[in-house]
Design a protein around this motif. Structure first.
Motif, PDB file in Angstrom:
ATOM      1  N   GLU A 211       0.833  -1.204   0.000  1.00 14.30           N
ATOM      2  CA  GLU A 211       0.000   0.000   0.000  1.00 14.30           C
ATOM      3  C   GLU A 211       0.869   1.256   0.000  1.00 14.30           C
ATOM      4  O   GLU A 211       0.560   2.247  -0.675  1.00 14.30           O
ATOM      5  CB  GLU A 211      -0.931  -0.007   1.211  1.00 14.30           C
ATOM      6  N   THR A 215       0.778   4.188  -2.850  1.00 13.79           N
ATOM      7  CA  THR A 215       0.585   5.605  -2.537  1.00 13.79           C
ATOM      8  C   THR A 215       1.746   6.434  -3.067  1.00 13.79           C
ATOM      9  O   THR A 215       1.545   7.511  -3.648  1.00 13.79           O
ATOM     10  CB  THR A 215       0.437   5.811  -1.020  1.00 13.79           C
ATOM     11  N   ALA A 230      -2.295  12.876   0.768  1.00  9.72           N
ATOM     12  CA  ALA A 230      -1.968  11.580   1.358  1.00  9.72           C
ATOM     13  C   ALA A 230      -1.386  11.839   2.739  1.00  9.72           C
ATOM     14  O   ALA A 230      -0.604  12.773   2.919  1.00  9.72           O
ATOM     15  CB  ALA A 230      -0.958  10.825   0.492  1.00  9.72           C
TER      16      ALA A 230
END
Length: 323
Positions: A211, A215, A230
């Protein structure tokens, strides 16, 4: 409060300078604004020492909380821990700088995050704009009569740590650097290190690492975006900070270095600081590392009041004075 205003000729380069004076308990300080053209002003705060004194600059952590609140009112306060006590000693010219496009309006979000920051803050904030602002402010402060430019200490806290390292690289006048909860390589490493030190199986950690990679890839694909976020900050903020290494920047400076980290820091893992320390030591640098057992990001155990960290701040100021 007394205000003075001076400006250079319209055809010349010097910035217009606005200076406001504030009294705070037993000492006074100035808020200086530098305005060039249509750009946002560079604004900094400088305490008045008893006599010409070394410059001590605090660089705050992430988010858009201003260095001071309630100036000009009875409820004035500093949002940078230990700034006021050190300024009150009048032994140093103590400095803080507002971030680019810093709004005086309260943040509508969690401190440390850039979510809910007012005005143009997130449309402009990056490592590069912040470093440029710091450089302009410090250069202006060094020319002031109350500042002894032969000794300059920069204290960077959390996000302020890579900024302090970058400033030490850019300005030879920086003689000493204190980094609190500092990363070593890129901040991207901090995310991975925190995943590895967390509880859970290797499969759980692998999913989190995947993940993280996704990102990062999204940020790298649109690095200048200020509308995509983010981890509480814009893609522009992350891409510009990911490109920086505190260790590399300090390797290109001549400053003495003092590191202080909590061994239980959940934000910037102390392993990241260990990378920085190892690289500086093997380069033969003058570096001190204070590892604090049981302490978190604020140099105190989680749940304990921040003022309990005062002894750590006293320790690095004693280190600076021993030069």
């Amino acid at each position: 409060m007394v205000c003075t205003l001076s400006g250079g000729a319209a055809s010349a380069a010097p910035a217009a300078v606005k200076e406001e004076q504030f009294n705070f308990q037993t000492f006074s300080f100035a808020r200086i604004s530098l305005q060039e053209g249509e750009s946002a002003p560079v604004r900094y705060y400088l305490s008045k020492p008893a006599q010409k004194a070394p410059l001590v600059l605090y660089i705050q952590g992430s988010g858009c909380v201003p260095p001071f609140s309630g100036l000009g009112t009875a409820n004035r306060s500093s949002n940078i821990y230990s700034w006021i006590p050190l300024a009150a000693e009048k032994r140093y010219a103590v400095m803080a700088v507002e971030k680019p496009f810093q709004s005086e309006q309260p943040q509508q979000g969690e401190p440390g995050s850039a979510v809910g920051c007012a005005g143009d803050f997130n449309r402009h904030f990056s490592y590069d704009t912040w470093l440029s602002t710091l450089k302009q402010a410090v250069r202006h402060a060094l020319a002031r009569p109350e500042v002894d430019a032969r000794r300059v200490l920069v204290i960077g806290m959390s996000e302020g740590a890579p900024m302090a390292a970058g400033l030490a690289r850019e300005l030879a006048e920086v003689t000493d650097v204190v980094l609190i909860a500092a990363n070593g390589p890129t901040q991207l490493y901090d995310f991975a290190a925190n995943i590895y030190r967390a509880n859970g199986s290797d499969d759980d950690k692998l999913k989190l690492l995947q993940e993280l990679d996704r990102t990062y890839s999204a940020i790298a694909a649109d690095p200048n975006s200020t509308s995509k976020f983010a981890w509480g900050h814009s893609y522009l903020r992350w891409s510009s900070f990911f490109a920086q290494s505190t260790a590399t920047n300090l390797a290109h400076s001549k400053a003495r270095v003092y590191l202080a980290s909590g061994m239980q820091d959940d934000s910037v893992p102390i392993l990241s600081t260990e990378v920085l320390y190892a690289q500086l030591r093997t380069q033969g640098r003058d570096v001190t590392f204070r590892r604090i057992p049981l302490a978190g990001h604020a140099l105190v155990p989680e749940g304990r009041p921040v003022p309990e960290a005062q002894q750590e701040y006293d320790a690095f100021m004693a280190w600076f004075e021993r030069r």
